[in-house]
Scaffold this motif. Sequence first.
Motif, PDB file in Angstrom:
ATOM      1  N   LYS A  59     -10.304 -45.207 -14.535  1.00  0.00           N
ATOM      2  CA  LYS A  59     -11.302 -44.778 -15.512  1.00  0.00           C
ATOM      3  C   LYS A  59     -12.648 -44.677 -14.818  1.00  0.00           C
ATOM      4  O   LYS A  59     -12.957 -45.424 -13.903  1.00  0.00           O
ATOM      5  CB  LYS A  59     -11.411 -45.779 -16.665  1.00  0.00           C
ATOM      6  CG  LYS A  59     -10.123 -46.060 -17.418  1.00  0.00           C
ATOM      7  CD  LYS A  59     -10.387 -47.035 -18.550  1.00  0.00           C
ATOM      8  CE  LYS A  59      -9.080 -47.418 -19.258  1.00  0.00           C
ATOM      9  NZ  LYS A  59      -8.229 -48.274 -18.401  1.00  0.00           N
ATOM     10  N   GLN A  60     -13.470 -43.740 -15.287  1.00  0.00           N
ATOM     11  CA  GLN A  60     -14.864 -43.658 -14.847  1.00  0.00           C
ATOM     12  C   GLN A  60     -15.631 -42.798 -15.838  1.00  0.00           C
ATOM     13  O   GLN A  60     -15.054 -42.057 -16.638  1.00  0.00           O
ATOM     14  CB  GLN A  60     -14.980 -43.090 -13.437  1.00  0.00           C
ATOM     15  CG  GLN A  60     -14.589 -41.673 -13.287  1.00  0.00           C
ATOM     16  CD  GLN A  60     -14.861 -41.125 -11.886  1.00  0.00           C
ATOM     17  OE1 GLN A  60     -14.772 -39.939 -11.675  1.00  0.00           O
ATOM     18  NE2 GLN A  60     -15.177 -41.964 -10.924  1.00  0.00           N
ATOM     19  N   TYR A  61     -16.963 -42.938 -15.801  1.00  0.00           N
ATOM     20  CA  TYR A  61     -17.797 -42.146 -16.696  1.00  0.00           C
ATOM     21  C   TYR A  61     -17.928 -40.720 -16.176  1.00  0.00           C
ATOM     22  O   TYR A  61     -18.030 -40.490 -14.973  1.00  0.00           O
ATOM     23  CB  TYR A  61     -19.189 -42.771 -16.824  1.00  0.00           C
ATOM     24  CG  TYR A  61     -19.203 -44.073 -17.571  1.00  0.00           C
ATOM     25  CD1 TYR A  61     -18.975 -44.112 -18.943  1.00  0.00           C
ATOM     26  CD2 TYR A  61     -19.437 -45.266 -16.908  1.00  0.00           C
ATOM     27  CE1 TYR A  61     -18.982 -45.314 -19.627  1.00  0.00           C
ATOM     28  CE2 TYR A  61     -19.452 -46.468 -17.581  1.00  0.00           C
ATOM     29  CZ  TYR A  61     -19.223 -46.491 -18.945  1.00  0.00           C
ATOM     30  OH  TYR A  61     -19.225 -47.678 -19.615  1.00  0.00           O
ATOM     31  N   ALA A  62     -17.960 -39.752 -17.106  1.00  0.00           N
ATOM     32  CA  ALA A  62     -18.213 -38.368 -16.740  1.00  0.00           C
ATOM     33  C   ALA A  62     -19.680 -38.215 -16.346  1.00  0.00           C
ATOM     34  O   ALA A  62     -20.522 -39.020 -16.711  1.00  0.00           O
ATOM     35  CB  ALA A  62     -17.868 -37.455 -17.911  1.00  0.00           C
TER      36      ALA A  62
ATOM     37  N   VAL B 238     -10.374 -41.215 -18.835  1.00  0.00           N
ATOM     38  CA  VAL B 238      -9.177 -41.957 -18.438  1.00  0.00           C
ATOM     39  C   VAL B 238      -8.258 -40.960 -17.736  1.00  0.00           C
ATOM     40  O   VAL B 238      -7.777 -40.009 -18.350  1.00  0.00           O
ATOM     41  CB  VAL B 238      -8.471 -42.582 -19.650  1.00  0.00           C
ATOM     42  CG1 VAL B 238      -7.265 -43.398 -19.204  1.00  0.00           C
ATOM     43  CG2 VAL B 238      -9.443 -43.460 -20.440  1.00  0.00           C
ATOM     44  N   VAL B 239      -8.043 -41.152 -16.454  1.00  0.00           N
ATOM     45  CA  VAL B 239      -7.279 -40.201 -15.652  1.00  0.00           C
ATOM     46  C   VAL B 239      -5.966 -40.840 -15.226  1.00  0.00           C
ATOM     47  O   VAL B 239      -5.945 -41.953 -14.697  1.00  0.00           O
ATOM     48  CB  VAL B 239      -8.077 -39.772 -14.397  1.00  0.00           C
ATOM     49  CG1 VAL B 239      -7.276 -38.778 -13.564  1.00  0.00           C
ATOM     50  CG2 VAL B 239      -9.420 -39.176 -14.799  1.00  0.00           C
ATOM     51  N   THR B 240      -4.872 -40.135 -15.473  1.00  0.00           N
ATOM     52  CA  THR B 240      -3.545 -40.596 -15.057  1.00  0.00           C
ATOM     53  C   THR B 240      -2.868 -39.486 -14.269  1.00  0.00           C
ATOM     54  O   THR B 240      -2.714 -38.366 -14.761  1.00  0.00           O
ATOM     55  CB  THR B 240      -2.663 -40.965 -16.270  1.00  0.00           C
ATOM     56  OG1 THR B 240      -3.321 -41.972 -17.041  1.00  0.00           O
ATOM     57  CG2 THR B 240      -1.307 -41.477 -15.820  1.00  0.00           C
TER      58      THR B 240
ATOM     59  N   ARG C 162      -3.109 -36.098 -16.439  1.00  0.00           N
ATOM     60  CA  ARG C 162      -3.650 -36.206 -17.794  1.00  0.00           C
ATOM     61  C   ARG C 162      -5.072 -36.741 -17.740  1.00  0.00           C
ATOM     62  O   ARG C 162      -5.339 -37.750 -17.087  1.00  0.00           O
ATOM     63  CB  ARG C 162      -2.782 -37.126 -18.658  1.00  0.00           C
ATOM     64  CG  ARG C 162      -1.387 -36.570 -18.920  1.00  0.00           C
ATOM     65  CD  ARG C 162      -0.648 -37.395 -19.959  1.00  0.00           C
ATOM     66  NE  ARG C 162       0.624 -36.799 -20.321  1.00  0.00           N
ATOM     67  CZ  ARG C 162       1.377 -37.203 -21.347  1.00  0.00           C
ATOM     68  NH1 ARG C 162       0.977 -38.238 -22.086  1.00  0.00           N
ATOM     69  NH2 ARG C 162       2.511 -36.601 -21.619  1.00  0.00           N
ATOM     70  N   ILE C 163      -5.976 -36.036 -18.447  1.00  0.00           N
ATOM     71  CA  ILE C 163      -7.380 -36.440 -18.509  1.00  0.00           C
ATOM     72  C   ILE C 163      -7.751 -36.619 -19.976  1.00  0.00           C
ATOM     73  O   ILE C 163      -7.647 -35.679 -20.769  1.00  0.00           O
ATOM     74  CB  ILE C 163      -8.285 -35.388 -17.856  1.00  0.00           C
ATOM     75  CG1 ILE C 163      -7.897 -35.196 -16.383  1.00  0.00           C
ATOM     76  CG2 ILE C 163      -9.751 -35.787 -17.977  1.00  0.00           C
ATOM     77  CD1 ILE C 163      -8.624 -34.045 -15.711  1.00  0.00           C
TER      78      ILE C 163
END
Length: 560
Positions: A436-439, A98-100, A65-66
Amino acid sequence: MMNVRWLSASAVWLGGAAWAWANGGPFLVKYPNGDPAAKGVLARLDPDLKPAREERLRVVKEDLRILFVRDGMRMGRAVDAEGKPAEANPLARPPLAVVTAAYAIENPSDQQVSVDFGFPILRGIYVQPWSMMPRPDAQVQLDGKNVQVNILSNSLIYGLIRQRCREAIERAVAADAELSKRVGRVRASSYVRQRAREAVNQAIANDEAVGRAARTDAVLSRLLHRESDAQDPDREATRQALADYLTGTLKWNRESAALMVEYACLDLGPSSGHPHDRSYFGFEFLSTEAGNLTNANLGRLSAIGEQKATQLFAELAARFDPQVKLTYEGIFSAWGGDVRERSVDLSTGELRPREITLDPAMSENDVRNAGFLDPTIYARVDYLSPQPGMTEAEKASCRAILKNLPVVFTFAPMNLLYYQAAFAPRSTHTLTVTYKQYAYLDTRSPSSYQLAYVVHPASLWKDFGPIELEIAVPEGLAVKASVECAPAGVEERELPPDVFSGRREARKQRLALHRTTIHEKTGELFVAVDAKAWQAQPDETKPQKADRSVLDTPQPAAGR
């Protein structure tokens, strides 16, 4: 590939450090290897920090999930160099991704299986701004319970490479009697003599009688009155003798020989004090040696930065033993497969080289806030920041190293999440990685913010099921992925409390969902959102606390 049209061959001064572009300019910057935004699937971690094949366990499926959200934990609204709202600057307020990744992992055997896992995250990790002790925002859970995680920063990875390569270089020098003699003479006439001079000067400063004696001592007098190490005929003779042996007897090329001469000339500082045993790698090793490795084997080379210093060690180690070619780029490529600098085109959905166009009219503040945010641009400069007490000879050695090192394109920050998990026999467990990280930005029209997710490590599992992908963006925002996704409607969802500081009822947001199933286990997944539309969104967040920069990665001005 990044289209940088304004760069010139002149040095740019930032914060007292000299930056010189590696190529004459203006020029087109091309990066044939290394996507600084790549990250992705978990894999076993081997002692070389590369992914290893796993055949005992099987991944039934991965739920990926993004979520693209605005970082609501920032304080106030950022402004650009002219005081205008930061929303006018597409570099200023990127989405927070937010990547899961949740893995259903089965152990079909009759034995418990314990695994050291690695999970690569490049371009930095978001740091929690609200914590009393800020830490990178990455977590791992096994069946809902937190798992202890060590974050192997790019600095630690560099440290591991330097330690192993220095051991290989020194073993090779010791095994060649003539080489050992010539290297020893270079060291004696260079930094050893410099250390002696510093010690004598310190003794003179503390004791007047010692000063008088030193001035009448033939040996010490010569040592103290040497005006420049760089003009010392003894030093130059030993350097030339080493270079002649390398290019003559050992058949090295001039560039490699020059690097070895400067390696021998410089005080590299202490090693970690703990040889890196390839057969052992674990939490105990990291807890005792991480700090030592991060700072070890740099010495005067810290003036050119850990990246270039590490490249020097790797280049020389490979000259003596090609099998010791443990490089940052090798680790990088092993995790990412085909990791060229690419983006998915927002209009066509096709993969293409990534582009960044910087305005020639950008001010010095703009350069500081934009041009040097991207680590791939940073990789194209030769950086020299002289350390206190460096002699002219040491500065000259550092310049010579920068001149003779091959150009390498994949100096992107990479962090590895390292954790251990045990799987009971005949059981299935859920392992979840969240971060989490910035695009990152792509400026080809229409400009977009991009996220890349490396699927390649999935191919190292004997059995890895489908990847179920869901992309969630604010309603009305254009999104494009490198795999065909089907719109799955709009849902009202509550945003994570750690990215939005408002009241709980205000955290609900209507999100457009896009879903697909990924069966291909190689390459990368790319996701793009419209940058102009993103900046035009109303900011309904209620920031309360200041943001902090992400781990090992320069950030946009609004996040600094």
